[in-house]
Design a protein around this motif. Sequence first.
Motif, PDB file in Angstrom:
ATOM      1  N   VAL A  53       0.866  -1.178   0.000  1.00  0.00           N
ATOM      2  CA  VAL A  53       0.000   0.000   0.000  1.00  0.00           C
ATOM      3  C   VAL A  53       0.901   1.225   0.000  1.00  0.00           C
ATOM      4  CG1 VAL A  53      -1.769   1.261   1.276  1.00  0.00           C
ATOM      5  CG2 VAL A  53      -1.769  -1.248   1.302  1.00  0.00           C
ATOM      6  N   PRO A  54       0.782   2.092  -1.023  1.00  0.00           N
ATOM      7  CA  PRO A  54       1.568   3.327  -0.997  1.00  0.00           C
ATOM      8  C   PRO A  54       1.193   4.155   0.233  1.00  0.00           C
ATOM      9  CG  PRO A  54       0.622   2.964  -3.168  1.00  0.00           C
ATOM     10  CD  PRO A  54      -0.008   1.966  -2.244  1.00  0.00           C
ATOM     11  N   ALA A  55       2.174   4.715   0.908  1.00  0.00           N
ATOM     12  CA  ALA A  55       1.918   5.471   2.134  1.00  0.00           C
ATOM     13  C   ALA A  55       0.950   6.621   1.880  1.00  0.00           C
ATOM     14  CB  ALA A  55       3.232   5.978   2.711  1.00  0.00           C
ATOM     15  N   ASP A  56       1.053   7.271   0.720  1.00  0.00           N
ATOM     16  CA  ASP A  56       0.155   8.400   0.441  1.00  0.00           C
ATOM     17  C   ASP A  56      -1.271   7.950   0.135  1.00  0.00           C
ATOM     18  OD1 ASP A  56       0.747   7.326  -2.043  1.00  0.00           O
ATOM     19  OD2 ASP A  56       1.173   9.248  -2.984  1.00  0.00           O
ATOM     20  N   ALA A  57      -1.480   6.654  -0.122  1.00  0.00           N
ATOM     21  CA  ALA A  57      -2.832   6.139  -0.365  1.00  0.00           C
ATOM     22  C   ALA A  57      -3.676   6.203   0.902  1.00  0.00           C
ATOM     23  CB  ALA A  57      -2.770   4.709  -0.889  1.00  0.00           C
ATOM     24  N   LEU A  58      -3.027   6.126   2.064  1.00  0.00           N
ATOM     25  CA  LEU A  58      -3.765   6.225   3.322  1.00  0.00           C
ATOM     26  C   LEU A  58      -4.364   7.614   3.475  1.00  0.00           C
ATOM     27  CD1 LEU A  58      -1.324   4.403   5.764  1.00  0.00           C
ATOM     28  CD2 LEU A  58      -3.210   3.447   4.444  1.00  0.00           C
ATOM     29  N   ALA A  59      -3.581   8.646   3.178  1.00  0.00           N
ATOM     30  CA  ALA A  59      -4.081  10.020   3.275  1.00  0.00           C
ATOM     31  C   ALA A  59      -5.197  10.255   2.264  1.00  0.00           C
ATOM     32  CB  ALA A  59      -2.937  11.012   3.066  1.00  0.00           C
ATOM     33  N   ALA A  60      -5.054   9.706   1.061  1.00  0.00           N
ATOM     34  CA  ALA A  60      -6.090   9.867   0.040  1.00  0.00           C
ATOM     35  C   ALA A  60      -7.384   9.192   0.468  1.00  0.00           C
ATOM     36  CB  ALA A  60      -5.603   9.296  -1.297  1.00  0.00           C
ATOM     37  N   TYR A  61      -7.288   8.004   1.035  1.00  0.00           N
ATOM     38  CA  TYR A  61      -8.467   7.282   1.516  1.00  0.00           C
ATOM     39  C   TYR A  61      -9.161   8.084   2.614  1.00  0.00           C
ATOM     40  CZ  TYR A  61     -11.169   3.970   4.249  1.00  0.00           C
ATOM     41  OH  TYR A  61     -12.174   3.364   4.962  1.00  0.00           O
ATOM     42  N   LEU A  62      -8.385   8.574   3.568  1.00  0.00           N
ATOM     43  CA  LEU A  62      -8.964   9.343   4.666  1.00  0.00           C
ATOM     44  C   LEU A  62      -9.597  10.638   4.170  1.00  0.00           C
ATOM     45  CD1 LEU A  62      -6.262   8.785   7.405  1.00  0.00           C
ATOM     46  CD2 LEU A  62      -8.553   7.802   7.289  1.00  0.00           C
ATOM     47  N   ALA A  63      -8.972  11.286   3.207  1.00  0.00           N
ATOM     48  CA  ALA A  63      -9.538  12.521   2.655  1.00  0.00           C
ATOM     49  C   ALA A  63     -10.886  12.250   1.985  1.00  0.00           C
ATOM     50  CB  ALA A  63      -8.564  13.152   1.665  1.00  0.00           C
ATOM     51  N   ARG A  64     -10.978  11.145   1.234  1.00  0.00           N
ATOM     52  CA  ARG A  64     -12.259  10.784   0.605  1.00  0.00           C
ATOM     53  C   ARG A  64     -13.326  10.496   1.649  1.00  0.00           C
ATOM     54  NH1 ARG A  64      -8.890   7.848  -2.525  1.00  0.00           N
ATOM     55  NH2 ARG A  64      -9.519   5.876  -1.573  1.00  0.00           N
ATOM     56  N   ARG A  65     -12.948   9.757   2.684  1.00  0.00           N
ATOM     57  CA  ARG A  65     -13.908   9.431   3.755  1.00  0.00           C
ATOM     58  C   ARG A  65     -14.402  10.693   4.453  1.00  0.00           C
ATOM     59  NH1 ARG A  65     -15.000   4.194   5.613  1.00  0.00           N
ATOM     60  NH2 ARG A  65     -16.514   5.473   6.730  1.00  0.00           N
ATOM     61  N   ARG A  66     -13.488  11.619   4.717  1.00  0.00           N
ATOM     62  CA  ARG A  66     -13.878  12.866   5.376  1.00  0.00           C
ATOM     63  C   ARG A  66     -14.794  13.689   4.505  1.00  0.00           C
ATOM     64  NH1 ARG A  66      -8.796  15.673   8.051  1.00  0.00           N
ATOM     65  NH2 ARG A  66     -10.455  16.775   9.148  1.00  0.00           N
ATOM     66  N   ALA A  67     -14.516  13.729   3.206  1.00  0.00           N
ATOM     67  CA  ALA A  67     -15.356  14.482   2.277  1.00  0.00           C
ATOM     68  C   ALA A  67     -16.744  13.856   2.215  1.00  0.00           C
ATOM     69  CB  ALA A  67     -14.722  14.506   0.890  1.00  0.00           C
ATOM     70  N   GLU A  68     -16.810  12.515   2.216  1.00  0.00           N
ATOM     71  CA  GLU A  68     -18.107  11.831   2.214  1.00  0.00           C
ATOM     72  C   GLU A  68     -18.894  12.155   3.470  1.00  0.00           C
ATOM     73  OE1 GLU A  68     -17.165   7.696   1.859  1.00  0.00           O
ATOM     74  OE2 GLU A  68     -16.426   7.905  -0.193  1.00  0.00           O
ATOM     75  N   GLN A  69     -18.223  12.211   4.605  1.00  0.00           N
ATOM     76  CA  GLN A  69     -18.891  12.524   5.868  1.00  0.00           C
ATOM     77  C   GLN A  69     -19.447  13.944   5.871  1.00  0.00           C
ATOM     78  OE1 GLN A  69     -19.505  10.658   8.739  1.00  0.00           O
ATOM     79  NE2 GLN A  69     -19.023   8.988   7.332  1.00  0.00           N
ATOM     80  N   ARG A  70     -18.674  14.870   5.318  1.00  0.00           N
ATOM     81  CA  ARG A  70     -19.127  16.265   5.247  1.00  0.00           C
ATOM     82  C   ARG A  70     -20.327  16.414   4.327  1.00  0.00           C
ATOM     83  NH1 ARG A  70     -13.647  17.892   3.972  1.00  0.00           N
ATOM     84  NH2 ARG A  70     -12.512  17.564   5.874  1.00  0.00           N
ATOM     85  N   ALA A  71     -20.337  15.644   3.229  1.00  0.00           N
ATOM     86  CA  ALA A  71     -21.407  15.745   2.240  1.00  0.00           C
ATOM     87  C   ALA A  71     -22.709  15.101   2.735  1.00  0.00           C
ATOM     88  CB  ALA A  71     -20.983  15.075   0.940  1.00  0.00           C
ATOM     89  N   ALA A  72     -22.589  14.192   3.689  1.00  0.00           N
ATOM     90  CA  ALA A  72     -23.789  13.461   4.178  1.00  0.00           C
ATOM     91  C   ALA A  72     -24.637  14.305   5.104  1.00  0.00           C
ATOM     92  CB  ALA A  72     -23.360  12.186   4.891  1.00  0.00           C
TER      93      ALA A  72
END
Length: 72
Positions: A53-72
């Motif tokens: 798993v690329p280390a920066d993929a963790l930050a990208a995953y978390l950013a997507r999850r946070r954006a989804e939470q804000r949009a909900a």
Amino acid sequence: MDTTRLSEAADLTLVLLTVEEAARRLSIGRTTCYALIRSGELESIPIGSLRRVPADALAAYLARRRAEQRAA
């Protein structure tokens, strides 16, 4: 000196993580991490018979999850 802390500090410089290391950083189980990889939610790459798993993929995953939470 706590060798666990030294080990974790060294892990921060890694470019590619094992699935177990990625799971530990996300504070989730290994099985859950594999499920995220299978679903395409968490980027990973094969290297021979290994999965990393690329280390920066963790930050990208978390950013997507946070954006989804804000949009909900």
